[in-house]
Design a protein around this motif. Structure first.
Motif, short mmCIF file in Angstrom:
data_model
loop_
_atom_site.label_atom_id
_atom_site.label_comp_id
_atom_site.label_asym_id
_atom_site.label_seq_id
_atom_site.Cartn_x
_atom_site.Cartn_y
_atom_site.Cartn_z
N VAL A 98 0.84 -1.21 0.00
CA VAL A 98 0.00 0.00 0.00
C VAL A 98 0.87 1.26 0.00
O VAL A 98 0.58 2.23 -0.71
N THR A 99 1.96 1.23 0.77
CA THR A 99 2.84 2.40 0.82
C THR A 99 3.44 2.67 -0.56
O THR A 99 3.45 3.79 -1.06
N ARG A 100 3.91 1.59 -1.21
CA ARG A 100 4.50 1.74 -2.53
C ARG A 100 3.45 2.17 -3.56
O ARG A 100 3.68 3.07 -4.37
N GLN A 101 2.27 1.55 -3.51
CA GLN A 101 1.22 1.90 -4.46
C GLN A 101 0.80 3.37 -4.28
O GLN A 101 0.55 4.07 -5.26
N ALA A 102 0.74 3.83 -3.03
CA ALA A 102 0.34 5.21 -2.77
C ALA A 102 1.43 6.19 -3.24
O ALA A 102 1.11 7.27 -3.76
N GLU A 103 2.70 5.81 -3.07
CA GLU A 103 3.79 6.67 -3.57
C GLU A 103 3.72 6.80 -5.08
O GLU A 103 3.86 7.89 -5.65
N THR A 104 3.49 5.66 -5.74
CA THR A 104 3.38 5.68 -7.20
C THR A 104 2.17 6.51 -7.62
O THR A 104 2.24 7.30 -8.57
N ALA A 105 1.06 6.34 -6.89
CA ALA A 105 -0.17 7.10 -7.21
C ALA A 105 0.11 8.60 -7.13
O ALA A 105 -0.30 9.36 -8.01
N ALA A 106 0.82 9.02 -6.08
CA ALA A 106 1.11 10.46 -5.92
C ALA A 106 1.94 10.98 -7.09
O ALA A 106 1.69 12.07 -7.60
N SER A 107 2.90 10.17 -7.56
CA SER A 107 3.73 10.64 -8.68
C SER A 107 2.94 10.63 -9.99
O SER A 107 3.09 11.54 -10.81
N LEU A 108 2.06 9.63 -10.16
CA LEU A 108 1.26 9.59 -11.40
C LEU A 108 0.22 10.70 -11.43
O LEU A 108 -0.13 11.21 -12.49
N ALA A 109 -0.27 11.09 -10.25
CA ALA A 109 -1.25 12.18 -10.18
C ALA A 109 -0.64 13.46 -10.77
O ALA A 109 -1.33 14.23 -11.46
N GLU A 110 0.65 13.66 -10.53
CA GLU A 110 1.33 14.85 -11.08
C GLU A 110 1.35 14.79 -12.60
O GLU A 110 1.08 15.77 -13.29
N VAL A 111 1.67 13.61 -13.14
CA VAL A 111 1.74 13.42 -14.59
C VAL A 111 0.35 13.68 -15.21
O VAL A 111 0.21 14.40 -16.20
N LEU A 112 -0.67 13.10 -14.58
CA LEU A 112 -2.03 13.20 -15.11
C LEU A 112 -2.54 14.65 -15.06
O LEU A 112 -3.14 15.14 -16.02
N ALA A 113 -2.29 15.31 -13.93
CA ALA A 113 -2.82 16.67 -13.75
C ALA A 113 -2.27 17.63 -14.80
O ALA A 113 -2.92 18.62 -15.16
N MET A 114 -1.06 17.35 -15.31
CA MET A 114 -0.43 18.26 -16.27
C MET A 114 -0.85 17.99 -17.71
O MET A 114 -0.58 18.79 -18.60
N HIS A 115 -1.48 16.83 -17.96
CA HIS A 115 -1.80 16.49 -19.35
C HIS A 115 -3.01 17.27 -19.85
O HIS A 115 -4.02 17.35 -19.15
N PRO A 116 -2.93 17.84 -21.07
CA PRO A 116 -4.05 18.67 -21.57
C PRO A 116 -5.36 17.90 -21.78
O PRO A 116 -6.43 18.52 -21.81
N ALA A 117 -5.32 16.57 -21.89
CA ALA A 117 -6.57 15.81 -22.07
C ALA A 117 -7.35 15.68 -20.76
O ALA A 117 -8.53 15.37 -20.77
N VAL A 118 -6.67 15.91 -19.63
CA VAL A 118 -7.30 15.73 -18.32
C VAL A 118 -7.96 17.04 -17.88
O VAL A 118 -7.30 18.05 -17.70
N GLU A 119 -9.29 16.97 -17.72
CA GLU A 119 -10.01 18.16 -17.32
C GLU A 119 -9.93 18.34 -15.81
O GLU A 119 -9.81 19.44 -15.29
#
Ligand SMILES: *Cc1c(COP(=O)(O)O)cnc(C)c1O
Length: 410
Positions: free
Chosen positions: A268-289
């Motif tokens: 869970v700790t590892r999955q949550a760390e990965t989730a936090a880093s992917l959230a940054e990638v997703l938030a910056m993508h122009p397709a994501v509203e």
């Protein structure tokens, strides 16, 4: 069987409890917890059987009541949650239903948040009313609605936080206070946050329930559930209900889940760390509203997330600008991330709630819950974060290109 001193185990730190907690060794002294795949137990004499049945000898009688492997899983879960007692069930829904039915009667009333897992919503708003238990649904984050819903007959509050799939949070401590003041039990479905990242009992809840099918198994193998609460309630209300209605978990499944607890915190700790880093990638993508991840400062309830969760967790909701067409184009372009409605798995999984898990929810109710056609639920797994980031970016690029093509054509 050699029993360990419970109070000694409670002193150990969480990671150690997850590896050793609840272990009871047979006379063979096995290293790995034994799987007792047995329905019943033999007694050395008629007198011994009598003593087992009248409770003078606390040993096992029948696996619908209790089983040594299941008991090890329950004890380890109780140590993890910091609960006095735990009982395992065949599925998460069996746990939810038991937590409600074990202590309810016709004429009683319950209050539940509207944003619930589909089957939980069925139990509280369709099944219980058929038995004469009235139910009021409220907008979970609005504390005034909980207060206003209370009646003299209110016996239980039920909520889920973060909610599936919107990632909306409910202030558990505040709702627990309202429940206490009204003499109602607060039951929290803690699946999304996991026992590693959120402790509802510490926040004042009376009972916590899990679908162990999710992060606790974490490898998509078997169904299971757990109900955790104080020892008195478990002994007086929950155990008689479970014993006589029979939603018992298979010792095999309990063994799988028991062994899974050894790695739960790591996963869970590892999955949550990965989730936090992917959230940054997703938030910056122009397709994501819009991105809903409780670990990001742009989540509308970020302050609450910081108060009641140890991190943002392993789950997030992504809303794409191009509606259903963009959501489907994105989902279909993924290569590493799989399309599945499970969650908490080692494999990263994506769902389109409007057409799958929430298909049977009316369009009007979906709109009310904020489940749009462009929304996707993402459960982050244990893969290399770089592979997941590349998979997401490539699929979002494909979705964006499709949306732009459609716009140009219209
Ligand atoms: C999956 C789930 C359940 C039901 O669990 P099962 O093990 O599938 O019966 C209940 N609540 C939530 C929040 C879930 O995600």
């Amino acid at each position: 069987m050699t029993h360990k001193d419970k109070s000694e185990e409670a002193k150990l730190r969480p990671a150690t409890r997850l590896v050793h907690g609840g272990t009871v060794r047979s006379p063979f002294g096995e290293t790995c917890e034994a799987m007792f795949l047995t329905q019943g137990f033999v007694y050395p004499s008629a007198e011994a059987a009598e003593a087992r049945f009248n409770g003078e000898d606390p040993g096992f009688v029948y696996s619908r009541y209790a089983n040594p492997t299941v008991a090890m899983f329950e004890e380890r879960m109780a140590l993890l949650e910091g609960a006095e007692a735990a009982k395992a069930t065949a599925s998460g829904m069996a746990a939810v239903t038991a937590a409600l039915l074990a202590d309810i009667a016709a004429g009683d009333h319950i209050v539940a948040s509207r944003a619930l897992f589909g089957s939980c919503l069925y139990v509280v708003s369709e099944f219980l009313p058929r038995l004469g238990v009235a139910c009021t649904l409220v907008d979970g984050p609005k504390l005034d609605e909980w207060r206003a819903a209370v009646r003299p007959q209110t016996k239980a509050f039920f909520l889920e936080s973060p909610a599936n799939p919107t990632m909306e949070l409910i202030d558990i401590a505040a709702v627990a206070q309202i429940a206490k003041a009204s003499g109602a039990r607060l039951i929290v479905d803690n699946v999304f946050a996991t026992p590693v990242l959120q402790k509802p009992l510490e926040l004042g809840a009376h009972t916590v329930v899990y679908s162990a099918t999710k992060h606790i198994d974490g490898q998509g193998r078997c169904l299971g559930g757990v109900v955790l609460s104080n020892a008195e309630w478990v002994g007086e209300k929950l155990i008689p209900y479970l014993k006589h209605t029979g939603p018992a978990i298979s010792p095999f499944n309990a063994w799988v889940l028991l062994k899974s607890l050894e790695t739960l915190e790591l996963r869970v700790t590892r999955q949550a760390e990965t989730a936090a880093s992917l959230a940054e990638v997703l938030a910056m993508h122009p397709a994501v509203e819009r991105l809903a991840y409780p670990g990001r400062a742009d989540h509308p309830q970020f302050a609450l997330a910081c108060r009641q969760m140890r991190s943002g967790g392993t789950m997030m909701a992504i809303e794409l600008a191009g509606g259903k067409a963009a959501a489907f184009a994105f989902a279909n372009a993924l290569k590493v991330i799989k399309l599945s409605n499970n969650l908490g798995d080692a494999k990263s999984l994506l769902t389109h709630p409007a057409t799958t898990t929430h298909q049977s929810v009316s369009e009007e109710e979906r709109a009310r819950l904020g489940i749009t056609d462009g929304m996707l639920r993402f459960s982050v797994g244990l893969e290399d974060p770089a592979d997941l980031a590349e998979d997401l970016s490539a699929a979002l690029d494909a979705a964006l290109a499709g949306t732009e093509r459609m716009r140009a054509a219209s």
